[in-house]
Design a protein around this motif. Structure first.
Motif, PDB file in Angstrom:
ATOM      1  N   ARG A  26      67.102 -18.411  32.133  1.00  0.00           N
ATOM      2  CA  ARG A  26      67.636 -18.994  30.902  1.00  0.00           C
ATOM      3  C   ARG A  26      66.537 -19.258  29.867  1.00  0.00           C
ATOM      4  O   ARG A  26      66.827 -19.504  28.699  1.00  0.00           O
ATOM      5  N   ASP A  48      56.004 -28.294  38.137  1.00  0.00           N
ATOM      6  CA  ASP A  48      56.729 -28.108  39.402  1.00  0.00           C
ATOM      7  C   ASP A  48      57.419 -26.748  39.389  1.00  0.00           C
ATOM      8  O   ASP A  48      58.211 -26.448  38.501  1.00  0.00           O
ATOM      9  N   ARG A 122      63.722 -27.549  51.356  1.00  0.00           N
ATOM     10  CA  ARG A 122      64.862 -28.122  52.092  1.00  0.00           C
ATOM     11  C   ARG A 122      64.419 -28.379  53.516  1.00  0.00           C
ATOM     12  O   ARG A 122      63.526 -27.680  54.027  1.00  0.00           O
ATOM     13  N   SER A 151      61.671 -31.996  49.934  1.00  0.00           N
ATOM     14  CA  SER A 151      62.725 -32.055  48.920  1.00  0.00           C
ATOM     15  C   SER A 151      64.075 -32.059  49.622  1.00  0.00           C
ATOM     16  O   SER A 151      64.286 -31.293  50.564  1.00  0.00           O
ATOM     17  N   SER A 206      66.671 -32.820  38.513  1.00  0.00           N
ATOM     18  CA  SER A 206      67.909 -32.946  37.727  1.00  0.00           C
ATOM     19  C   SER A 206      68.129 -34.388  37.246  1.00  0.00           C
ATOM     20  O   SER A 206      69.185 -34.976  37.471  1.00  0.00           O
ATOM     21  N   LEU A 208      68.748 -35.494  34.411  1.00  0.00           N
ATOM     22  CA  LEU A 208      69.853 -35.619  33.443  1.00  0.00           C
ATOM     23  C   LEU A 208      71.110 -34.965  34.013  1.00  0.00           C
ATOM     24  O   LEU A 208      71.998 -34.554  33.253  1.00  0.00           O
ATOM     25  N   GLY A 210      71.579 -32.134  35.218  1.00  0.00           N
ATOM     26  CA  GLY A 210      71.734 -30.756  34.763  1.00  0.00           C
ATOM     27  C   GLY A 210      72.207 -30.644  33.317  1.00  0.00           C
ATOM     28  O   GLY A 210      72.513 -29.544  32.846  1.00  0.00           O
ATOM     29  N   LYS A 216      76.069 -33.440  25.478  1.00  0.00           N
ATOM     30  CA  LYS A 216      76.496 -32.141  24.910  1.00  0.00           C
ATOM     31  C   LYS A 216      77.882 -31.732  25.392  1.00  0.00           C
ATOM     32  O   LYS A 216      78.512 -30.878  24.788  1.00  0.00           O
ATOM     33  N   ARG A 228      73.977 -24.818  29.889  1.00  0.00           N
ATOM     34  CA  ARG A 228      73.906 -24.393  31.285  1.00  0.00           C
ATOM     35  C   ARG A 228      75.291 -24.233  31.912  1.00  0.00           C
ATOM     36  O   ARG A 228      75.498 -23.386  32.768  1.00  0.00           O
ATOM     37  N   ARG A 284      64.913 -26.857  28.045  1.00  0.00           N
ATOM     38  CA  ARG A 284      65.035 -25.412  27.777  1.00  0.00           C
ATOM     39  C   ARG A 284      64.312 -25.053  26.493  1.00  0.00           C
ATOM     40  O   ARG A 284      63.925 -23.902  26.293  1.00  0.00           O
ATOM     41  N   GLN A 288      64.008 -30.107  23.032  1.00  0.00           N
ATOM     42  CA  GLN A 288      64.461 -30.904  24.184  1.00  0.00           C
ATOM     43  C   GLN A 288      63.271 -31.591  24.854  1.00  0.00           C
ATOM     44  O   GLN A 288      63.358 -32.743  25.277  1.00  0.00           O
ATOM     45  N   ASP A 291      62.293 -34.586  22.811  1.00  0.00           N
ATOM     46  CA  ASP A 291      63.270 -35.656  23.044  1.00  0.00           C
ATOM     47  C   ASP A 291      62.981 -36.347  24.376  1.00  0.00           C
ATOM     48  O   ASP A 291      62.892 -37.574  24.456  1.00  0.00           O
TER      49      ASP A 291
HETATM   50  N1  LIG Z   1      64.069 -29.415  44.648  1.00  0.00           N
HETATM   51  C1  LIG Z   1      65.177 -28.850  44.233  1.00  0.00           C
HETATM   52  O1  LIG Z   1      66.028 -28.421  45.022  1.00  0.00           O
HETATM   53  C2  LIG Z   1      65.440 -28.748  42.752  1.00  0.00           C
HETATM   54  C3  LIG Z   1      66.732 -28.488  42.270  1.00  0.00           C
HETATM   55  C4  LIG Z   1      66.915 -28.454  40.893  1.00  0.00           C
HETATM   56  C5  LIG Z   1      65.831 -28.658  40.036  1.00  0.00           C
HETATM   57  N2  LIG Z   1      64.586 -28.877  40.543  1.00  0.00           N
HETATM   58  C6  LIG Z   1      63.396 -29.117  39.668  1.00  0.00           C
HETATM   59  O2  LIG Z   1      63.723 -30.084  38.688  1.00  0.00           O
HETATM   60  C7  LIG Z   1      63.551 -29.515  37.380  1.00  0.00           C
HETATM   61  C8  LIG Z   1      64.530 -30.135  36.416  1.00  0.00           C
HETATM   62  O3  LIG Z   1      65.879 -29.954  36.863  1.00  0.00           O
HETATM   63  P1  LIG Z   1      67.047 -29.792  35.795  1.00  0.00           P
HETATM   64  O4  LIG Z   1      66.701 -28.692  34.862  1.00  0.00           O
HETATM   65  O5  LIG Z   1      68.326 -29.734  36.530  1.00  0.00           O
HETATM   66  O6  LIG Z   1      66.896 -31.184  34.975  1.00  0.00           O
HETATM   67  P2  LIG Z   1      67.880 -31.977  34.018  1.00  0.00           P
HETATM   68  O7  LIG Z   1      66.997 -32.819  33.165  1.00  0.00           O
HETATM   69  O8  LIG Z   1      68.917 -32.673  34.805  1.00  0.00           O
HETATM   70  O9  LIG Z   1      68.619 -30.871  33.141  1.00  0.00           O
HETATM   71  C9  LIG Z   1      67.924 -30.146  32.156  1.00  0.00           C
HETATM   72  C10 LIG Z   1      68.933 -29.581  31.173  1.00  0.00           C
HETATM   73  O10 LIG Z   1      69.439 -30.652  30.374  1.00  0.00           O
HETATM   74  C11 LIG Z   1      69.597 -30.198  29.059  1.00  0.00           C
HETATM   75  N3  LIG Z   1      68.759 -31.010  28.185  1.00  0.00           N
HETATM   76  C12 LIG Z   1      67.587 -31.618  28.458  1.00  0.00           C
HETATM   77  N4  LIG Z   1      67.166 -32.319  27.397  1.00  0.00           N
HETATM   78  C13 LIG Z   1      68.083 -32.138  26.428  1.00  0.00           C
HETATM   79  C14 LIG Z   1      68.208 -32.606  25.106  1.00  0.00           C
HETATM   80  N5  LIG Z   1      67.294 -33.419  24.555  1.00  0.00           N
HETATM   81  N6  LIG Z   1      69.297 -32.237  24.382  1.00  0.00           N
HETATM   82  C15 LIG Z   1      70.238 -31.421  24.932  1.00  0.00           C
HETATM   83  N7  LIG Z   1      70.177 -30.956  26.177  1.00  0.00           N
HETATM   84  C16 LIG Z   1      69.100 -31.303  26.924  1.00  0.00           C
HETATM   85  C17 LIG Z   1      69.244 -28.727  29.027  1.00  0.00           C
HETATM   86  O11 LIG Z   1      70.458 -28.034  29.248  1.00  0.00           O
HETATM   87  P3  LIG Z   1      70.878 -26.701  28.435  1.00  0.00           P
HETATM   88  O12 LIG Z   1      70.116 -25.614  29.068  1.00  0.00           O
HETATM   89  O13 LIG Z   1      72.350 -26.664  28.688  1.00  0.00           O
HETATM   90  O14 LIG Z   1      70.510 -26.929  27.001  1.00  0.00           O
HETATM   91  C18 LIG Z   1      68.335 -28.580  30.211  1.00  0.00           C
HETATM   92  O15 LIG Z   1      68.387 -27.280  30.750  1.00  0.00           O
HETATM   93  C19 LIG Z   1      63.706 -28.009  37.622  1.00  0.00           C
HETATM   94  O16 LIG Z   1      63.124 -27.221  36.618  1.00  0.00           O
HETATM   95  C20 LIG Z   1      62.977 -27.850  38.944  1.00  0.00           C
HETATM   96  O17 LIG Z   1      61.567 -27.852  38.749  1.00  0.00           O
HETATM   97  C21 LIG Z   1      64.374 -28.942  41.885  1.00  0.00           C
END
Ligand SMILES: NC(=O)c1ccc[n+]([C@@H]2O[C@H](COP(=O)([O-])OP(=O)(O)OC[C@H]3O[C@@H](n4cnc5c(N)ncnc54)[C@H](OP(=O)(O)O)[C@@H]3O)[C@@H](O)[C@H]2O)c1
Length: 320
Positions: A26, A48, A122, A151, A206, A208, A210, A216, A228, A284, A288, A291
């Motif tokens: 993405r 990470d 995992r 994790s 995650s 937020l 996801g 949004k 997403r 992304r 963001q 913010d």
């Molecule tokens: N250990 C594991 O199993 C595992 C699993 C998942 C993630 N992770 C790690 O955790 C990291 C973060 O996870 P996550 O991406 O799910 O985190 P998240 O913070 O829950 O979600 C991020 C998403 O929130 C949206 N976003 C963030 N800030 C925004 C803003 N100011 N305005 C509008 N939308 C906003 C974007 O979505 P849009 O794309 O829709 O704009 C972005 O893709 C991953 O990159 C990875 O390194 C680990």
């Protein structure tokens, strides 16, 4: 930025980490590199990633390796192993065989001679924990990894890993990376009491949920085309999502009263929870990221945290 120890380890880490799960899927390669540079410029010092992230698998590590080439020693580099890297029976998991093969593959992709935090992506029910822990310790003694973490481990699995390390005279787990946000408080039941008592760092993914906690997604509206959830056919008008939007509207009122964005409020809430080292953000876009960084300026009060508990009760789970 105020740096803190990673659990019982001496290394200092920033209170937000940058995630890379969507690099080259993405998030275009050059945008991923720009996010890394902007995050490092802002003081974030942990990136990470995981061996299995991206298409082709492993390519997120390649992007990270290229992006930090000139500043490797200012970065605490975190990656993971577990998810399948091929179709063979030994191309997955946390066996000695697979870890030894993948740690070297990660080092090559990351273009470095050490991984600072190596995480089990995992728990692997098919491999004795003694085998996995001894392998991590061997790599640590060789200097190929500096610290290791987990994790998505349950409380009892963390306890088993720590107990095994203690019994065999190995280094301990320094961090656990669980899903944790206002919308997913499940770890408050068993994981957090354990990590707090034994000083294990907690780096929520995650944070937020996801994207739920950004505002949004709206009741009765389709997901925005660039979001997403756009291709997940989620019908936000159904009863399934009524609890989500009830909670979001109450949380939005609180963040508006504070004059901050909902996403900043959500991250500030995590930072206010005892025993949390650093949420892993997944912006992304650069906007963001900016913010999300604003959350570091916000300190929620005990009354605000209690009000969040009334909206989403402790240990409850609106999303998994
Ligand atoms: N250990 C594991 O199993 C595992 C699993 C998942 C993630 N992770 C790690 O955790 C990291 C973060 O996870 P996550 O991406 O799910 O985190 P998240 O913070 O829950 O979600 C991020 C998403 O929130 C949206 N976003 C963030 N800030 C925004 C803003 N100011 N305005 C509008 N939308 C906003 C974007 O979505 P849009 O794309 O829709 O704009 C972005 O893709 C991953 O990159 C990875 O390194 C680990």
């Amino acid at each position: 930025m105020e740096y803190r120890n990673l659990g019982t380890a001496g290394v200092k880490v920033s209170p937000l980490w940058l995630g890379t799960a969507y690099f080259n899927t993405r998030i275009a390669e050059e945008d991923g590199a720009a996010l890394i540079h902007a995050a490092l410029d802002a003081g974030i010092n942990v990136v990470d990633t995981a061996n299995a992230y991206s298409e082709p698998r492993g390519y997120a590590e390649t992007i990270v390796g290229k992006a930090i080439k000139d500043c490797r020693d200012n970065v605490v580099l975190a990656t993971k192993v577990f998810h399948p890297m091929g179709d063979g029976p030994n191309d997955r998991g946390t066996s000695r065989y697979h870890i030894m093969e993948q740690v070297h593959a990660s080092l090559r992709r990351l273009n470095t001679d050490r991984i600072d935090l190596y995480q089990l992506h995992r728990p692997d029910p098919e491999v004795p924990i003694e085998e996995t822990m001894r392998t991590l310790e061997d790599l640590r003694r060789q200097g190929k990894i500096l610290y290791f973490g987990t994790s998505k481990f349950a409380g009892w699995q963390l306890c088993e890993a720590m107990w095994t390390a203690d019994r065999l005279g190995l280094a301990p787990i320094v961090s656990e990376q669980p899903p944790y946000s206002i919308f997913n408080r499940a770890i408050e039941a068993e994981v957090l009491p354990f990590t707090r008592k034994y000083g294990i760092g907690v780096v929520p993914f995650s944070p937020l949920a996801g994207g739920w906690l950004t505002g949004k997604y709206r009741r009765d509206e389709a997901a925005p085309a660039d979001s997403r959830f756009a291709d997940r056919s989620m019908d936000f008008g159904t009863a399934t999502y009524a609890p989500h939007f009830d909670a979001l509207e109450a949380l939005e009122a609180m963040s508006a009263a504070r004059g901050v964005t909902l996403s900043q409020f959500g991250l500030a809430w995590l930072l206010a929870q005892p025993g949390i080292t650093a949420p892993i953000i997944g912006p992304r876009t650069l906007a963001q990221l900016q913010d999300n960084l604003g959350a570091l300026e916000i300190e929620l009060t005990a009354d605000e945290c209690a009000a969040v508990d009334d909206i989403v009760p402790p240990a409850s789970e609106l999303v998994s």
